[in-house]
Design a protein around this motif. Structure first.
Motif, short mmCIF file in Angstrom:
data_model
loop_
_atom_site.label_atom_id
_atom_site.label_comp_id
_atom_site.label_asym_id
_atom_site.label_seq_id
_atom_site.Cartn_x
_atom_site.Cartn_y
_atom_site.Cartn_z
N HIS A 92 0.85 -1.19 0.00
CA HIS A 92 0.00 0.00 0.00
C HIS A 92 0.89 1.25 0.00
N PRO A 93 1.68 1.42 -1.06
CA PRO A 93 2.70 2.48 -1.07
C PRO A 93 2.13 3.89 -1.16
N SER A 94 2.91 4.82 -0.68
CA SER A 94 2.62 6.25 -0.86
C SER A 94 3.21 6.66 -2.20
N ALA A 95 2.87 7.86 -2.65
CA ALA A 95 3.44 8.38 -3.90
C ALA A 95 4.96 8.47 -3.78
N GLU A 96 5.44 8.83 -2.61
CA GLU A 96 6.88 8.94 -2.41
C GLU A 96 7.58 7.59 -2.53
N MET A 97 6.94 6.54 -2.03
CA MET A 97 7.50 5.20 -2.15
C MET A 97 7.55 4.76 -3.62
N VAL A 98 6.48 5.06 -4.36
CA VAL A 98 6.44 4.73 -5.79
C VAL A 98 7.54 5.51 -6.51
N TYR A 99 7.64 6.79 -6.23
CA TYR A 99 8.66 7.64 -6.85
C TYR A 99 10.06 7.10 -6.60
N LYS A 100 10.34 6.75 -5.36
CA LYS A 100 11.67 6.25 -5.00
C LYS A 100 12.01 4.98 -5.79
N ALA A 101 11.04 4.09 -5.93
CA ALA A 101 11.28 2.84 -6.65
C ALA A 101 11.42 3.07 -8.15
N VAL A 102 10.53 3.86 -8.73
CA VAL A 102 10.52 4.05 -10.19
C VAL A 102 11.67 4.94 -10.65
N SER A 103 12.09 5.88 -9.80
CA SER A 103 13.18 6.79 -10.21
C SER A 103 14.52 6.07 -10.35
N LYS A 104 14.64 4.86 -9.82
CA LYS A 104 15.87 4.08 -10.02
C LYS A 104 16.03 3.72 -11.49
N LYS A 105 14.91 3.43 -12.15
CA LYS A 105 14.95 3.08 -13.57
C LYS A 105 14.80 4.32 -14.45
N PHE A 106 14.04 5.30 -13.97
CA PHE A 106 13.79 6.54 -14.70
C PHE A 106 14.20 7.72 -13.83
N SER A 140 9.54 12.85 -12.47
CA SER A 140 9.28 13.79 -11.38
C SER A 140 8.26 13.22 -10.41
N LEU A 141 8.28 13.73 -9.20
CA LEU A 141 7.28 13.32 -8.21
C LEU A 141 5.89 13.75 -8.68
N ALA A 142 5.82 14.87 -9.39
CA ALA A 142 4.53 15.33 -9.93
C ALA A 142 3.97 14.33 -10.93
N THR A 143 4.82 13.73 -11.76
CA THR A 143 4.36 12.71 -12.71
C THR A 143 3.80 11.50 -11.97
N VAL A 144 4.46 11.10 -10.90
CA VAL A 144 3.99 9.97 -10.10
C VAL A 144 2.63 10.32 -9.49
N TYR A 145 2.53 11.49 -8.86
CA TYR A 145 1.25 11.92 -8.27
C TYR A 145 0.15 11.95 -9.33
N ASN A 146 0.43 12.54 -10.48
CA ASN A 146 -0.58 12.65 -11.53
C ASN A 146 -1.01 11.28 -12.05
N THR A 147 -0.06 10.38 -12.20
CA THR A 147 -0.38 9.02 -12.67
C THR A 147 -1.21 8.28 -11.64
N LEU A 148 -0.83 8.36 -10.37
CA LEU A 148 -1.59 7.69 -9.32
C LEU A 148 -3.01 8.27 -9.22
N SER A 149 -3.11 9.57 -9.37
CA SER A 149 -4.42 10.21 -9.34
C SER A 149 -5.29 9.74 -10.51
N ALA A 150 -4.71 9.68 -11.70
CA ALA A 150 -5.45 9.22 -12.88
C ALA A 150 -5.87 7.77 -12.73
N LEU A 151 -4.98 6.91 -12.23
CA LEU A 151 -5.31 5.50 -12.05
C LEU A 151 -6.42 5.33 -11.00
N THR A 152 -6.39 6.16 -9.97
CA THR A 152 -7.45 6.13 -8.96
C THR A 152 -8.77 6.57 -9.57
#
Length: 133
Positions: free
Chosen positions: A27-41, A45-57
């Motif tokens: 049950h990750p937070s946006a920050e947890m998702v950002y930390k994991a995904v930013s290793k590959k990308f 930006s954290l804003a992209t992660v927030y916007n994507t999570l918001s859209a998926l929700t």
């Protein structure tokens, strides 16, 4: 959820976010998702992660948990189900099985029930094993 962006443009960053969320039980937070995904990308930006999570929700592909007023947490399982939340470390666990709710008839006449979210609070086994100071 795999590969489905539900009419969202399937960018590599969004696909990486979906891949991280697939089967994720933390049950990750946006920050947890950002930390994991930013290793590959690293340029994501954290804003992209927030916007994507918001859209998926918004499209019903993620559940959003509101137990912490300072940090949203996301559930890759958007189906209603109960959670157990540790009051020390904020760990969230899915509670298996159904919890029957029997509302009095009077209440069902005055209100149309469309859903419920049940949260149980306690101390997880990891925190319980820690010595108290």
């Amino acid at each position: 959820m795999k590969g489905k962006t539900n009419r969202l443009k399937a960018t590599p960053q969004r696909m990486a976010i979906l891949a991280f969320l697939e089967g994720n039980k933390e049950h990750p937070s946006a920050e947890m998702v950002y930390k994991a995904v930013s290793k590959k990308f690293p340029t994501i930006s954290l804003a992209t992660v927030y916007n994507t999570l918001s859209a998926l929700t918004k499209h019903g592909q993620l559940g959003e948990l509101h137990f912490d007023p300072y940090k949203k947490r996301f559930d890759p399982n958007p189906q209603p189900h109960p959670h157990a939340i540790c009051i020390k470390c904020q760990r969230i666990l899915d509670v298996k099985g159904e919890i029957p709710l029997d509302f009095p008839e009077l209440e069902t006449d005055r209100f149309e029930w469309i859903g419920a979210h049940i949260e149980f609070y306690g101390i997880c086994s990891t925190c319980k094993g820690k010595k108290q100071i």
